[in-house]
Every structure is written in structure tokens, then in C-alpha cells.
Design a protein around this motif. Structure first.
Motif, PDB file in Angstrom:
ATOM      1  N   ASP A  23       0.874  -1.176   0.000  1.00 54.33           N
ATOM      2  CA  ASP A  23       0.000   0.000   0.000  1.00 54.33           C
ATOM      3  C   ASP A  23       0.909   1.222   0.000  1.00 54.33           C
ATOM      4  OD1 ASP A  23      -1.642   2.139   0.561  1.00 54.33           O
ATOM      5  OD2 ASP A  23      -2.836   1.087   2.054  1.00 54.33           O
ATOM      6  N   CYS A  77       1.311   3.251   3.003  1.00 51.79           N
ATOM      7  CA  CYS A  77       1.891   2.595   4.189  1.00 51.79           C
ATOM      8  C   CYS A  77       3.273   2.070   3.816  1.00 51.79           C
ATOM      9  CB  CYS A  77       0.985   1.463   4.665  1.00 51.79           C
ATOM     10  SG  CYS A  77      -0.682   2.006   5.110  1.00 51.79           S
ATOM     11  N   TRP A  92       4.857  -3.507   7.627  1.00 55.94           N
ATOM     12  CA  TRP A  92       4.757  -2.163   7.078  1.00 55.94           C
ATOM     13  C   TRP A  92       3.908  -1.290   8.001  1.00 55.94           C
ATOM     14  CZ3 TRP A  92       7.374  -0.983   2.612  1.00 55.94           C
ATOM     15  CH2 TRP A  92       7.822  -2.063   1.825  1.00 55.94           C
ATOM     16  N   PHE A  93       4.277  -0.012   8.086  1.00 55.69           N
ATOM     17  CA  PHE A  93       3.491   0.928   8.890  1.00 55.69           C
ATOM     18  C   PHE A  93       3.043   2.108   8.018  1.00 55.69           C
ATOM     19  CE2 PHE A  93       6.208  -1.126  12.080  1.00 55.69           C
ATOM     20  CZ  PHE A  93       5.237  -1.523  13.004  1.00 55.69           C
ATOM     21  N   CYS A  94       1.904   2.664   8.403  1.00 56.82           N
ATOM     22  CA  CYS A  94       1.357   3.803   7.667  1.00 56.82           C
ATOM     23  C   CYS A  94       1.819   5.139   8.241  1.00 56.82           C
ATOM     24  CB  CYS A  94      -0.174   3.750   7.664  1.00 56.82           C
ATOM     25  SG  CYS A  94      -0.827   2.253   6.887  1.00 56.82           S
ATOM     26  N   SER A  95       2.332   5.129   9.475  1.00 54.30           N
ATOM     27  CA  SER A  95       2.823   6.362  10.081  1.00 54.30           C
ATOM     28  C   SER A  95       3.873   6.025  11.127  1.00 54.30           C
ATOM     29  CB  SER A  95       1.682   7.143  10.746  1.00 54.30           C
ATOM     30  OG  SER A  95       1.232   6.459  11.911  1.00 54.30           O
ATOM     31  N   ASP A 111       2.260   4.993  14.393  1.00 51.86           N
ATOM     32  CA  ASP A 111       1.869   3.583  14.441  1.00 51.86           C
ATOM     33  C   ASP A 111       3.072   2.699  14.761  1.00 51.86           C
ATOM     34  OD1 ASP A 111      -0.714   4.238  13.799  1.00 51.86           O
ATOM     35  OD2 ASP A 111      -0.545   3.719  11.678  1.00 51.86           O
TER      36      ASP A 111
END
Length: 214
Positions: A160, A163, A197-200, A203
Motif C-alpha cells: 500500500d 503505508c 509495514w506501517f502507515c505512520s 503507528d
């Protein structure tokens, strides 16, 4: 105390830039062990183990092929090496004399490796002669070893695009890498190991990861 530290530093510096000598054990076509030290041969680059090449319509493992030929030619002999550098893996980067010949020059001239012009032109003419004679690798269809490694090590894109922060787990703990960080491109996420994976960044920190220093 200061004298002791200075002497220790000099000893370590000497060990890091040793000139290996002794019985030679071939690891692959550009990496050997000499006198208990790992040596990366200077000025040449060999195909990787598992790297495919096409010869006469047949696909072969040209890394293993090249390593076997170097082993048959030089394995078990005495070598005297001259260290030029130490690479990031702690290997001596060196030229090695075996039986009065430059090992690296023979390897490139026989077409078992390519001249590594990004670091040196020392074997440029030897490679050109091998190309003209279609010796070794030059009788095959192949990718340059450096190009093969780059394609093999290329990290996949984020599933994504929103992310795209990489949560990596290593000996240094749980570290997240943002686009633009030094190690971002070469960091590969293995979700089977708990990486993610991270979106921010918020997070990532909430999940127990810390930011990469570079």
C-alpha cells in the motif's frame, strides 16, 4: 593507560590490513581464504553462486562453474597476498601471487570473472583479450555480476503506497525506516519473521519500533 590503548590500536590496525599468506582455499571465483583470513580478490568480480548463464542453449549455474575452475587451478596452493583495503564485511581486499602468477589476472584472462572497473582498471586488457577470444563467461549469455546482485537484492515495493514505512527486526532490535533513510532501499520486509509495514511513524512507535538513526 594511554600507551596501552595506542599500542592496542596499532595492533588492531595491523591485523585489519594484514598481508595474508599460506595455503589457499577457494570459496568462490573472487573470494578465498589464505592463512586463516578471508580475502576478496582485488580488481575483479565473479558471477554469484546461483547466477544463471546460457551456454549452447543450456542454462548453467555460472557462479558455481567459475568457482570450480578457480578451485581446480589454485586450490591448496601457497599464496602471498598484498592487501589494498578492507571491505565492509571485514575481508582483506588483495591481489594474490600463486606460483609466481597474479591469481586475479589469470581468473580474468581465462574468462572466469569480469574486470571490476568501478574499482580498478588493473585487469582491463586481460578482460578485453578474453572477450575477443570468447573465453569462459564470454562464450555465454549472462548479466554482469553487479547487475545480477542488484536485481536479486532489490526490495519489493510497499503493498500500500500510503503505508511505506518499513518495520525491520535485526540484532539491533525493532527499527523502522522511512523513505529517504540510508538503509531504506536495501531493507526487505519478511512478514514471516514478524516484520511489517506501517502507515505512520506514530503507528510504528506504538507497536514498539524505534526510528532508524540514518
Amino acid at each position: 593507560m594511554l600507551k596501552v590503548l595506542i599500542l592496542l590500536g596499532l595492533v588492531l590496525a595491523g591485523a585489519a590490513h594484514a598481508n595474508p599468506s599460506g595455503t589457499l582455499r577457494v570459496i568462490d571465483a573472487d573470494t578465498v581464504d589464505v592463512g586463516g583470513l578471508r580475502v576478496r580478490l582485488f580488481g575483479l568480480d565473479a558471477p554469484e553462486i546461483g547466477q544463471p548463464c546460457v551456454l549452447g542453449g543450456q542454462t548453467i549455474d555460472c557462479g558455481r562453474w567459475a568457482g570450480d575452475l578457480v578451485r581446480a587451478r589454485f586450490g591448496g596452493q601457497d599464496a602471498r597476498c598484498t592487501t589494498r583495503d578492507v571491505d565492509r564485511y571485514g575481508r582483506q581486499v588483495a591481489t594474490c601471487d600463486v606460483g609466481g602468477v597474479d591469481m586475479g589476472q589469470v581468473i580474468v584472462a581465462e574468462g572466469w570473472a569480469v574486470a571490476y572497473r568501478r574499482y580498478s582498471m588493473i585487469y582491463d586488457l586481460d578482460e578485453k583479450a578474453a572477450v575477443l577470444a570468447a573465453r569462459g563467461l564470454w562464450a555465454m549469455t549472462m548479466d554482469a555480476p553487479e547487475s545480477f546482485r542488484a536485481a536479486r537484492n532489490a526490495a519489493p515495493a510497499a503493498p500500500d503506497l500510503a503505508c511505506n514505512i518499513k518495520g525491520n527486526i535485526s540484532g539491533n532490535g525493532r527499527i523502522y525506516h522511512r523513505p529517504g533513510n540510508r538503509d531504506y532501499d536495501r531493507t526487505v520486509i519478511d512478514e514471516g519473521r514478524g516484520e511489517r509495514w506501517f502507515c505512520s511513524e506514530a503507528d510504528a512507535r506504538a507497536a514498539g519500533w524505534r526510528a532508524a538513526r540514518n
